[in-house]
Scaffold this active site. Structure first.
Site, PDB file in Angstrom:
ATOM      1  N   LEU A  51      27.853   8.821  74.479  1.00 54.76           N
ATOM      2  CA  LEU A  51      29.108   9.319  75.059  1.00 54.76           C
ATOM      3  C   LEU A  51      28.996  10.798  75.422  1.00 54.76           C
ATOM      4  CD1 LEU A  51      32.143   9.096  75.755  1.00 54.76           C
ATOM      5  CD2 LEU A  51      32.661   9.456  73.332  1.00 54.76           C
ATOM      6  N   GLU A  63      28.198  14.523  76.469  1.00 52.27           N
ATOM      7  CA  GLU A  63      27.297  15.205  77.409  1.00 52.27           C
ATOM      8  C   GLU A  63      27.498  16.698  77.254  1.00 52.27           C
ATOM      9  OE1 GLU A  63      28.162  13.777  81.310  1.00 52.27           O
ATOM     10  OE2 GLU A  63      27.635  11.706  80.794  1.00 52.27           O
ATOM     11  N   ILE A  71      23.221  12.638  70.303  1.00 52.40           N
ATOM     12  CA  ILE A  71      23.428  11.213  70.029  1.00 52.40           C
ATOM     13  C   ILE A  71      22.777  10.844  68.681  1.00 52.40           C
ATOM     14  CG2 ILE A  71      23.152   8.847  70.853  1.00 52.40           C
ATOM     15  CD1 ILE A  71      24.937  10.769  72.594  1.00 52.40           C
ATOM     16  N   GLY A  88      35.515   4.786  64.490  1.00 53.76           N
ATOM     17  CA  GLY A  88      34.451   5.627  63.931  1.00 53.76           C
ATOM     18  C   GLY A  88      34.982   6.615  62.920  1.00 53.76           C
ATOM     19  N   ARG A 120      27.245  23.279  30.978  1.00 50.75           N
ATOM     20  CA  ARG A 120      26.926  24.704  31.055  1.00 50.75           C
ATOM     21  C   ARG A 120      27.754  25.498  30.039  1.00 50.75           C
ATOM     22  NH1 ARG A 120      23.357  28.652  32.728  1.00 50.75           N
ATOM     23  NH2 ARG A 120      24.484  30.494  33.433  1.00 50.75           N
ATOM     24  N   GLN A 137      30.282  27.016  43.877  1.00 47.52           N
ATOM     25  CA  GLN A 137      30.856  28.123  43.104  1.00 47.52           C
ATOM     26  C   GLN A 137      30.806  27.828  41.600  1.00 47.52           C
ATOM     27  OE1 GLN A 137      31.660  30.683  44.916  1.00 47.52           O
ATOM     28  NE2 GLN A 137      32.185  31.988  43.163  1.00 47.52           N
ATOM     29  N   GLU A 173      32.569  13.132  65.973  1.00 47.33           N
ATOM     30  CA  GLU A 173      33.570  12.096  66.268  1.00 47.33           C
ATOM     31  C   GLU A 173      34.981  12.705  66.329  1.00 47.33           C
ATOM     32  OE1 GLU A 173      32.835   8.213  64.595  1.00 47.33           O
ATOM     33  OE2 GLU A 173      30.738   8.701  64.279  1.00 47.33           O
ATOM     34  N   SER A 224      38.100  18.819  63.733  1.00 47.21           N
ATOM     35  CA  SER A 224      39.384  18.847  63.021  1.00 47.21           C
ATOM     36  C   SER A 224      40.513  19.287  63.952  1.00 47.21           C
ATOM     37  CB  SER A 224      39.287  19.780  61.808  1.00 47.21           C
ATOM     38  OG  SER A 224      38.432  19.201  60.841  1.00 47.21           O
ATOM     39  N   GLU A 225      40.169  20.113  64.933  1.00 43.94           N
ATOM     40  CA  GLU A 225      41.193  20.538  65.893  1.00 43.94           C
ATOM     41  C   GLU A 225      41.654  19.358  66.748  1.00 43.94           C
ATOM     42  OE1 GLU A 225      38.253  22.246  65.278  1.00 43.94           O
ATOM     43  OE2 GLU A 225      39.453  23.459  63.909  1.00 43.94           O
TER      44      GLU A 225
END
Lengths: 259, 320, 379
Positions: C125, C127, C157, C242, C268, C336, C363, C366-367
């Site tokens: 898809l 380009e 891809i 997807g 720890r 951290q 895919e 987030s925007e």
């Protein structure tokens, strides 16, 4: 050929063991799995069927949750399953379990050629059921088996003995208890999981087997369970290699007195 | 009544676990007021009875028959069951060895009695025997009682102290009917190693992933040679194909309790600790100072095992 | 409303978890470090039915739900996000469009090949000048007798270097904008096809990210997927699905980070006690676990809606947005918690961190997820 695999549902080997206020081990929040040694038994049963034909029946004694373990074996490729589920068998000892299994396998499910079991379960680590069952059904047995072959109706098994191994020829019907190394256990495939939903899973109570509560009385009773005394971290030896080694040898000789 | 010890011999040699079982049997017999008897099964083994007398046995019953030359569970269980039917013992003790693990439950099924496997301790108090047996590979310990006239137990090797003592030491023959075996032994392959068997060894040197590869076990073997020790392995090293499964110590391997357990390059996963946690003294050697093995080791060395072990071997050689 | 697994979901979870721990985890570090495509595991996953989880059994898939797919994706990605994305692309981006838009012949051949794991698929898809703006494609497909002739370059891809088949989105009529876009199935064993540049990436380094080059690549006329001019819908529908896969991948990375950080915190010891006893650490882990569970519910709900045949685009976008941001946050805070050790390659946290970042990008970034959600709620 009729091939039987006996399994037990057990705690995950990663499970942390908690003893409840009643002195019994708590199964709350513990992940339950098919006893790892029994997986080798199921795998060997399926392989034997794939090679020589027949059907694989997987059987267990357990509560409602044990159905999940049986379904898992069906998803691996077993053909059908039988669960012996009865309140009288809760907390059953090896004797009670083998009495119930022997009754099932000598009557309702009679006519088997081979029984596969795990060499022991990882929970109580007792390993009595294979031998008890072999005796009750008057079978030839090979315990702790790492290699198995069936040809011309003759079974050959290699088993672990202390300090080596032994090869046996067994008259069928026989009971084989599986040790790690017998085979590589397959994962149930997703299509196998889907098929397992439709495979027969029969649930039987003691009465269905013609057994009474007294027949399956346990002879071993748990008085109490406790956590073993925790080991504490001992000394950390530090310094140059030569010093550390000299110190260790001296401690093992003089303090621990083990060399 | 009596306490019966099922003697284990291989090729005419008595196994150490038998001495442990006899010693424990004597201790219990003294506490409960029973007599101590030993059942010796095999072919051409009658001469071994003398050695058994050293452990306070009141009577040795000998079943000496050519048909019993090779151990098979079905036949030996029939012999034992016949002896138990005659003796009606209060307690029958076995070693928790490859033979005992199989023979004891087969016999228990024949006699229809309760059996506690892999006992760490047996006590007699208030007229009954109490057996302690580890569950979840030692992550918990259960105390058990056996209901019924006959009790059976298998004893974990290396846990019960061997002690010689006096006993009546009578020797009697026992000649039960011997059934035909359903199993034929066609081959035996004993490991050619001079090293002690893992579950019987006083000292075990084990290696794990930290060895870096199968060749790393040469170091462990070198150390085992100077200590007269058995060689064990972690599951990680077995899964990686560096060592045979028979050497694996842990929940899905062997459970051991030597006097000294030296863990090199083993992180100390709960799985492994379950198999060696009852060792008397544990030494941990690991380059990762955070490794869990240090939480259980009596003596911990944080360092490169490729340097520490050769130095340790040298030091031990100096002493010899 | 029920929040319990069905029997098959539970069994599938157990199987996928076992497989991931025993087969995927041991090689995950090497796969990442050496840019090594985990070919053996991909083959085994095909045999286990993991490469076509929700493809019907008639086409050699597993015939399971999208919820099962989401669960399996998370388990595999828990130990190796590279293996996860290889699986996700084959399931969601290659099998799904053929399953939804393909005809019977196409399904019997291409879908069955990919769902069974015999062949690996990819989606062509993106380009260089058309990322999320899928209508602006430069790759063309021109009908010439019984064949389509394809020319153009696709970039970024996933699976491009190993794939056997490509679901390709190309312009059949540039004057028509997004109505001039069509979808095709291309067998990449074709003299007109070659693999161009392979990207060197921050994370998911075990999966290839390739340039696909089509130069007078001739494919049979019948390899048109769906109708001429309807390729834009194929692309959008495929990406919606997807996102369930990528959300699950992100969940796997988030869980890996939280579990590893929690295990470390319990071991720890500083100032005489495990750092897990410190409230600063506890609050981080509590927040991360809450975000993870919330993202997981969103993801499973999107999968559920898809299983029911209901619109799920908004829910899938929400799931991916939330899961990706949770993965990034969990990996960052996980490092951290491990402090200096977390920054080294001795622990896998730094790999989780590098792998997590891509889930906020591919895919749909987030925007774009926020754009999809906003468009849905403001329409």
């Amino acid at each position: 050929m009729k091939i039987v695999a006996c399994i037990k549902q057990t705690f995950d080997t990663e499970a942390k063991i908690v003893v409840g206020g009643d002195g019994q081990i708590s199964d709350e929040g513990v992940n339950l799995i098919v006893n790892p040694y029994d997986e080798y038994a199921v795998e060997e049963a399926i392989r034997t069927k794939e090679k020589d034909g027949g059907e694989v029946v997987v059987v267990t004694v357990g509560g409602d949750k044990a159905q999940e373990a049986l379904r898992y074996c069906l998803a691996m490729g077993a053909d059908r399953a039988v669960l012996i589920n009865d309140p009288a068998l809760a907390g059953a000892d090896s004797r009670a379990v083998s009495v119930a299994l022997a009754k099932l396998l000598s009557e309702k499910e009679a006519g088997f050629d081979i029984i596969f079991t795990g060499k022991e379960s990882v929970d109580d680590g007792v390993g009595q059921v294979p031998s008890r069952l072999a005796e009750k059904l008057d079978l030839a047995q090979a315990n702790v088996v790492t290699a198995f072959e069936l040809s011309d109706g003759k079974a050959t098994a290699t088993r672990e003995i202390d300090g080596g191994s032994e090869t046996l020829e067994l008259v069928l019907p026989a009971l084989i208890s599986a040790q790690k190394g017998l085979n590589e256990v397959r994962y149930p495939s997703l299509p196998g999981i889907m098929k397992a939903k439709r495979k027969p899973l029969e649930v039987l109570a003691l009465g269905d087997l013609g057994l009474s509560v007294d027949d399956v009385a346990s002879k071993v009773e748990l008085v109490a369970a406790e956590l073993p005394p925790a080991r504490k971290a001992g000394q950390r030896l530090t310094g140059e290699v030569d010093e550390v080694v000299a110190k260790l040898v001296q401690l093992l000789q003089d303090e621990a007195k083990v060399i | 009544m009596s306490i019966v010890v099922c003697v284990e011999q291989r090729d005419g040699k008595l196994r150490k676990i038998t001495f442990e079982a006899l010693s424990e049997g004597k201790r219990l017999a003294t506490a409960s007021g029973e007599t101590l008897k030993a059942l010796l099964i095999g072919s051409g083994i009658a001469g071994l009875a003398d050695e058994l007398k050293k452990y306070g046995v009141d009577e040795v019953a000998v079943v000496d028959n050519e048909a019993l030359a090779a151990y098979t569970s079905d036949v030996y269980a029939a012999v034992l069951a016949a002896y138990i039917a005659q003796e009606n013992p209060a307690l029958v003790l076995f070693g928790h060895s490859a033979v005992g693990k199989e023979l004891a439950p087969r016999t228990a099924a024949k006699v229809d009695c309760g059996l506690v496997s892999d006992c760490l301790a047996v006590t007699f108090a208030d007229g009954d025997y109490l057996f302690s047996h580890p569950v979840y590979a030692g992550k918990a310990i259960g105390s058990y009682k056996v209901v019924g006239p006959v009790r059976m137990a298998t004893l974990r090797p290396n846990v019960f102290a061997v002690a010689e003592s006096e006993g009546a030491g009578a020797v009697v023959d026992f000649a039960p009917e011997i059934p035909a075996a359903k199993v034929t032994i066609t081959g035996v392959d004993m490991a050619s190693s001079d090293r002690p068997e893992l579950t019987e060894a006083d000292i075990i040197c084990s290696g794990g992933r930290g060895l870096g590869g199968p060749e790393g076990f040469a170091l462990i073997e070198g150390l085992a040679d100077v200590l007269g020790a058995a060689v064990g392995s972690s599951r990680a090293a077995v899964d990686a194909g560096w060592r045979e499964h028979a050497a694996q110590v842990g929940q899905t391997g062997k459970v051991v309790s030597p006097n000294l357990y030296v863990a090199s390059g083993i992180s100390g996963a709960i799985q492994h600790l379950a198999g060696m946690g009852s060792s008397k003294v544990i030494v941990g050697i690991n380059k990762d100072g955070e490794a869990n093995i240090f939480n259980v080791a009596d003596y911990g060395i944080e360092g490169d095992l490729n340097k520490v072990i050769p130095a340790l071997i040298e030091k031990l050689k100096e002493l010899q | 409303m029920e929040f319990v697994y069905t029997d098959e979901e539970r069994m599938m979870l157990q199987m996928a978890r076992n497989f991931a721990e025993k087969e995927v985890k041991p090689i995950a570090k090497e796969v990442d470090k050496e840019h090594k495509f985990p070919a053996d595991n991909v083959k085994k996953m095909g045999e286990l039915g993991l490469m076509g989880v929700s493809v019907p059994v008639d086409y050699e898939g597993s015939g399971m739900s999208n919820i099962c797919y989401a669960i399996a994706m998370e388990e595999i990605s828990r130990h190796c996000a590279s293996t996860g994305v290889i699986m996700s692309v084959n399931n969601s981006l290659a099998c799904d469009p053929v399953k939804i838009f393909g005809n019977e012949e196409q399904k019997k051949k291409y879908l069955a090949d990919m769902a069974s794991g015999r062949k690996l698929g990819c989606l062509g898809l993106t380009e260089s000048n058309a990322g999320s703006d899928a209508a602006n494609l430069a790759t063309t497909a021109v009908l010439d007798g019984d064949e389509w002739i394809i020319n153009g370059r696709k970039i970024f891809i996933t699976n491009g270097n190993e794939a056997d088949y490509c679901v390709l989105i190309a312009a059949t009529d540039k004057s028509q904008g997004h109505r001039g876009i069509s979808a095709f199935i291309v067998d990449l064993d074709n003299p007109g096809f070659s693999v161009g540049t392979l990207e060197d990436k921050l994370g998911i380094r075990g999966s290839s990210t390739a340039e696909l080059v089509f130069e007078d690549c001739r494919i049979p006329k019948e390899n048109l997927l769906g109708e001429v001019g309807k390729g834009f819908k194929v692309a959008l529908t495929t990406l919606d699905g997807g996102r369930i896969g990528i959300a699950s991948q992100a969940l796997g990375i988030a869980r890996a980070s939280i579990e590893d950080a929690a295990a470390y915190a319990k071991e720890r010891v500083q100032f005489g006690k495990p750092i897990a006893k410190l409230q600063a650490i506890q609050w981080m882990l509590a927040d991360l676990s809450t975000h993870y569970e919330a993202a997981r519910l969103l993801t499973h709900r999107a999968a559920y809606l898809k299983d029911q045949g209901q619109p799920f685009g908004k829910e899938a976008a929400m799931a991916k947005l939330m899961a990706a941001e949770t993965a990034m946050k969990a990996a960052t805070q996980g490092i951290q918690i491990l402090g200096g050790y977390g920054y080294t390659t001795d622990y896998p946290l730094e790999r989780y961190f590098r792998d997590a970042k891509i889930t906020e990008i591919y895919e749909g970034t987030s925007e774009i997820m926020r754009l999809v959600i906003a468009t849905n709620i403001l329409k």
